[in-house]
Design a protein around this motif. Structure first.
Motif, short mmCIF file in Angstrom:
data_model
loop_
_atom_site.label_atom_id
_atom_site.label_comp_id
_atom_site.label_asym_id
_atom_site.label_seq_id
_atom_site.Cartn_x
_atom_site.Cartn_y
_atom_site.Cartn_z
N UNK A 69 75.72 -4.51 -16.39
CA UNK A 69 75.76 -4.79 -14.97
C UNK A 69 77.07 -4.35 -14.33
N UNK A 70 76.97 -3.80 -13.13
CA UNK A 70 78.13 -3.42 -12.34
C UNK A 70 78.95 -4.68 -12.06
N UNK A 71 80.24 -4.67 -12.40
CA UNK A 71 81.05 -5.88 -12.17
C UNK A 71 81.23 -6.22 -10.70
N UNK A 72 80.85 -5.32 -9.80
CA UNK A 72 81.02 -5.60 -8.37
C UNK A 72 79.71 -5.95 -7.68
N UNK A 73 78.68 -6.27 -8.46
CA UNK A 73 77.45 -6.77 -7.87
C UNK A 73 77.68 -8.15 -7.26
N UNK A 74 76.91 -8.46 -6.23
CA UNK A 74 76.99 -9.79 -5.64
C UNK A 74 76.19 -10.81 -6.45
N UNK A 75 75.33 -10.31 -7.34
CA UNK A 75 74.51 -11.16 -8.21
C UNK A 75 73.60 -12.09 -7.42
N UNK A 76 73.06 -11.54 -6.33
CA UNK A 76 72.09 -12.24 -5.50
C UNK A 76 70.97 -11.26 -5.17
N UNK A 77 69.71 -11.69 -5.34
CA UNK A 77 68.59 -10.88 -4.91
C UNK A 77 67.80 -11.63 -3.85
N UNK A 78 67.04 -10.89 -3.07
CA UNK A 78 66.17 -11.49 -2.07
C UNK A 78 64.74 -11.57 -2.59
N UNK A 79 64.03 -12.59 -2.19
CA UNK A 79 62.61 -12.74 -2.49
C UNK A 79 61.89 -13.04 -1.18
N UNK A 80 61.00 -12.13 -0.77
CA UNK A 80 60.30 -12.29 0.50
C UNK A 80 58.84 -12.64 0.23
N UNK A 81 58.43 -13.80 0.74
CA UNK A 81 57.07 -14.31 0.53
C UNK A 81 56.36 -14.46 1.88
N UNK A 82 55.03 -14.36 1.91
CA UNK A 82 54.33 -14.61 3.16
C UNK A 82 54.48 -16.06 3.64
N UNK A 83 54.41 -17.01 2.69
CA UNK A 83 54.57 -18.43 3.02
C UNK A 83 54.85 -19.19 1.74
N UNK A 84 55.13 -20.46 1.86
CA UNK A 84 55.31 -21.30 0.67
C UNK A 84 54.27 -22.42 0.65
N UNK A 85 53.21 -22.26 1.44
CA UNK A 85 52.09 -23.20 1.42
C UNK A 85 51.15 -22.84 0.28
N UNK A 86 50.87 -21.55 0.13
CA UNK A 86 50.01 -21.07 -0.94
C UNK A 86 50.75 -21.17 -2.27
N UNK A 87 50.19 -21.91 -3.22
CA UNK A 87 50.90 -22.15 -4.47
C UNK A 87 51.01 -20.92 -5.35
N UNK A 88 50.28 -19.86 -5.03
CA UNK A 88 50.48 -18.60 -5.74
C UNK A 88 51.91 -18.12 -5.51
N UNK A 89 52.37 -18.23 -4.29
CA UNK A 89 53.70 -17.76 -3.95
C UNK A 89 54.80 -18.66 -4.51
N UNK A 90 54.57 -19.96 -4.48
CA UNK A 90 55.58 -20.85 -5.05
C UNK A 90 55.64 -20.68 -6.57
N UNK A 91 54.50 -20.35 -7.20
CA UNK A 91 54.51 -20.07 -8.64
C UNK A 91 55.32 -18.84 -8.97
N UNK A 92 55.15 -17.79 -8.19
CA UNK A 92 55.96 -16.59 -8.40
C UNK A 92 57.44 -16.90 -8.19
N UNK A 93 57.73 -17.64 -7.12
CA UNK A 93 59.13 -17.96 -6.81
C UNK A 93 59.79 -18.73 -7.95
N UNK A 94 59.09 -19.73 -8.47
CA UNK A 94 59.65 -20.54 -9.55
C UNK A 94 59.98 -19.68 -10.77
N UNK A 95 59.07 -18.78 -11.13
CA UNK A 95 59.28 -17.96 -12.31
C UNK A 95 60.31 -16.87 -12.08
N UNK A 96 60.40 -16.35 -10.88
CA UNK A 96 61.43 -15.35 -10.57
C UNK A 96 62.81 -16.01 -10.60
N UNK A 97 62.92 -17.20 -10.05
CA UNK A 97 64.21 -17.90 -10.06
C UNK A 97 64.65 -18.18 -11.50
#
Length: 355
Positions: A69-97
Motif C-alpha cells: 500500500x502507498x504510505x500516503x493513502x488516506x485509507x478511507x473508501x466510499x460506499x454508495x448504496x441506494x438506501x439502508x432500508x433494504x437489508x440486501x444493502x445493509x448486508x453488503x455494507x456490513x461485509x465490506x466494512x
C-alpha cells in the motif's frame, strides 16, 4: 522553483507506529497487527487504532498481504448504496466494512435514494474528501455523471450489482439473466398461467435484466406478461405493497407474482395477507436476493440467493487492486447464485436437519 511551489511539495512529518500506540494506550505490536490486517485484535480496539492513526496522519510503509500500500493513502473508501432500508444493502455494507477493516481502511457510507442528482453530489463529496476508492451499488444505467466525476479525479471505483451502460469499470454481481430465468421457470413448473412481475427501478441494470429474463422465459412457455402486470417500484417493502395494491385490485388479479427483490416480495405478501389471501394457496410469491429472514421458517420465501459476503469481499479485493496498481483493464466477476426453495411458491420444502 518558487516558494509557493516548494511549500506545496513539502510532505508532512512522518508519524511513527510508536506514536500511534502511545496515543491509543496500546503496544506498537498491536498497532502493527491492525495495520497489517492480522487477527488477534478486538473490533473495538481495531476501530479505535485506525481512527487515531488517521487523525495523526500515520501511514504504514507497506502491507504484509497481497498488496503493497502507498504510505500516503488516506485509507478511507466510499460506499454508495441506494438506501439502508433494504437489508440486501445493509448486508453488503456490513461485509465490506469487515473486509476493509482487515486492511486498515475505514468506510464512508452514503445513500442516494436512487436519485440521480443525489448520486452525482455524493460522488463529488467523496472526491472532495479524497477517498482512495469507491464501491458503488447505486449506479444508474443512463446517468454516468457520478462515475465520470470519480474518473476525472482518478479515484478508482467498482460497481456492485449494478453498472453503467456508458462507462466501463470493474464489476461484481451475479448472472441476473440466468438467475431470473431459473426463478420464473420454477414458478411456471407449478402450472401457474396468470403471472405478474414486480422489479426495482428500471434504471438499475440488475432490475431491468431480471424483468427482461422473467418476461422472455414466460413467453417461451406461451405466457404473455401484459403491460399492466409488469410493475417497476421502489426497492423496499413499501414499494412491494404499492405494487401489490395495484395488481390485486385488478378485475383479473394474477395467481403468482415473481419479484426482483426479497424486500419487494415481502411487501407483496404483506398486502396480500392484509386482504385475507393465503400464501401460496391464493397467491404464490417469489423473490430475489436470498436474505436470511426471507428464507426463515417464518417467511418461507422461494428466492434466488446472492452470496453477499463473497460479493462484498470480491468488490473490495478488486478496488484494492485498482488502488495499488491502477489499470485500464477491467474485471467482470460473476459470483455463483442458487435457487432456494421455500413454501411461498407452493412447494413443500424438505424439513430442516436437526442440530
Amino acid at each position: 522553483m518558487d516558494q509557493a511551489t516548494a511549500e506545496a511539495t513539502v510532505r508532512p512529518p512522518k508519524v511513527s507506529a510508536a506514536a500511534v500506540a502511545r496515543a491509543c494506550g496500546v503496544s506498537p505490536a498491536t498497532v502493527s497487527y491492525v495495520m497489517n490486517g492480522k487477527a488477534g485484535v478486538s473490533p473495538e480496539t481495531r476501530r479505535h487504532i485506525i481512527k487515531i492513526a488517521n487523525e495523526l496522519g500515520f501511514r504504514p510503509h507497506g502491507h504484509s498481504g497481497q498488496h503493497s500500500l502507498d504510505p500516503h493513502l488516506n485509507r478511507v473508501i466510499g460506499l454508495i448504496l441506494p438506501n439502508i432500508v433494504n437489508q440486501m444493502y445493509t448486508g453488503w455494507a456490513e461485509n465490506i466494512i469487515s473486509a476493509t477493516a482487515r486492511d486498515g481502511f475505514e468506510v464512508f457510507v452514503a445513500t442516494t435514494q436512487d436519485d440521480a442528482d443525489t448520486l452525482a453530489q455524493v460522488a463529488a463529496t467523496l472526491a472532495a474528501r479524497q477517498v482512495d476508492g469507491v464501491i458503488i451499488a447505486a449506479a444508474l444505467r443512463e446517468d454516468s455523471r457520478a462515475l465520470r466525476t470519480l474518473r476525472q479525479r482518478r479515484i478508482p471505483y467498482v460497481c456492485l450489482s449494478r453498472r453503467s451502460d456508458h462507462l466501463p469499470g470493474d464489476f461484481v454481481g451475479i448472472d441476473d439473466d440466468t438467475a431470473a430465468s431459473q426463478l420464473m421457470q420454477h414458478v411456471l413448473d407449478h402450472g401457474y398461467r396468470e403471472v405478474a412481475t414486480v422489479i426495482g427501478p428500471r434504471f438499475s441494470t440488475a432490475s431491468l435484466a431480471r424483468e427482461q429474463a422473467f418476461v422472455r422465459t414466460a413467453a417461451a412457455a406461451g405466457i404473455t406478461v401484459a403491460g399492466e402486470r409488469k410493475i417497476s417500484t421502489r426497492l423496499h417493502r413499501d414499494g412491494g405493497r404499492v405494487a401489490a395494491h395495484k395488481l390485486l385490485a385488478a378485475a383479473n388479479p394474477p395467481r403468482a407474482v415473481v419479484c426482483g427483490s426479497d424486500e419487494i416480495a415481502i411487501g407483496v405478501m404483506e398486502h396480500a395477507l392484509s386482504l385475507g389471501l393465503r400464501i401460496p394457496e391464493d397467491l404464490a410469491v417469489v423473490g430475489s436476493d436470498g436474505l436470511p429472514h426471507s428464507r426463515s421458517a417464518l417467511v418461507g420465501l422461494t428466492t434466488i440467493v446472492q452470496p453477499v459476503q463473497e460479493m462484498a469481499e470480491k468488490a473490495f479485493e478488486l478496488l484494492l487492486g485498482q488502488i495499488t496498481s491502477p489499470s485500464n483493464t477491467f474485471v467482470q466477476s460473476l459470483c455463483q447464485h442458487r435457487l432456494h426453495i421455500g413454501r411461498s411458491c407452493g412447494c413443500t420444502p424438505a424439513p430442516a436437519r436437526q442440530r
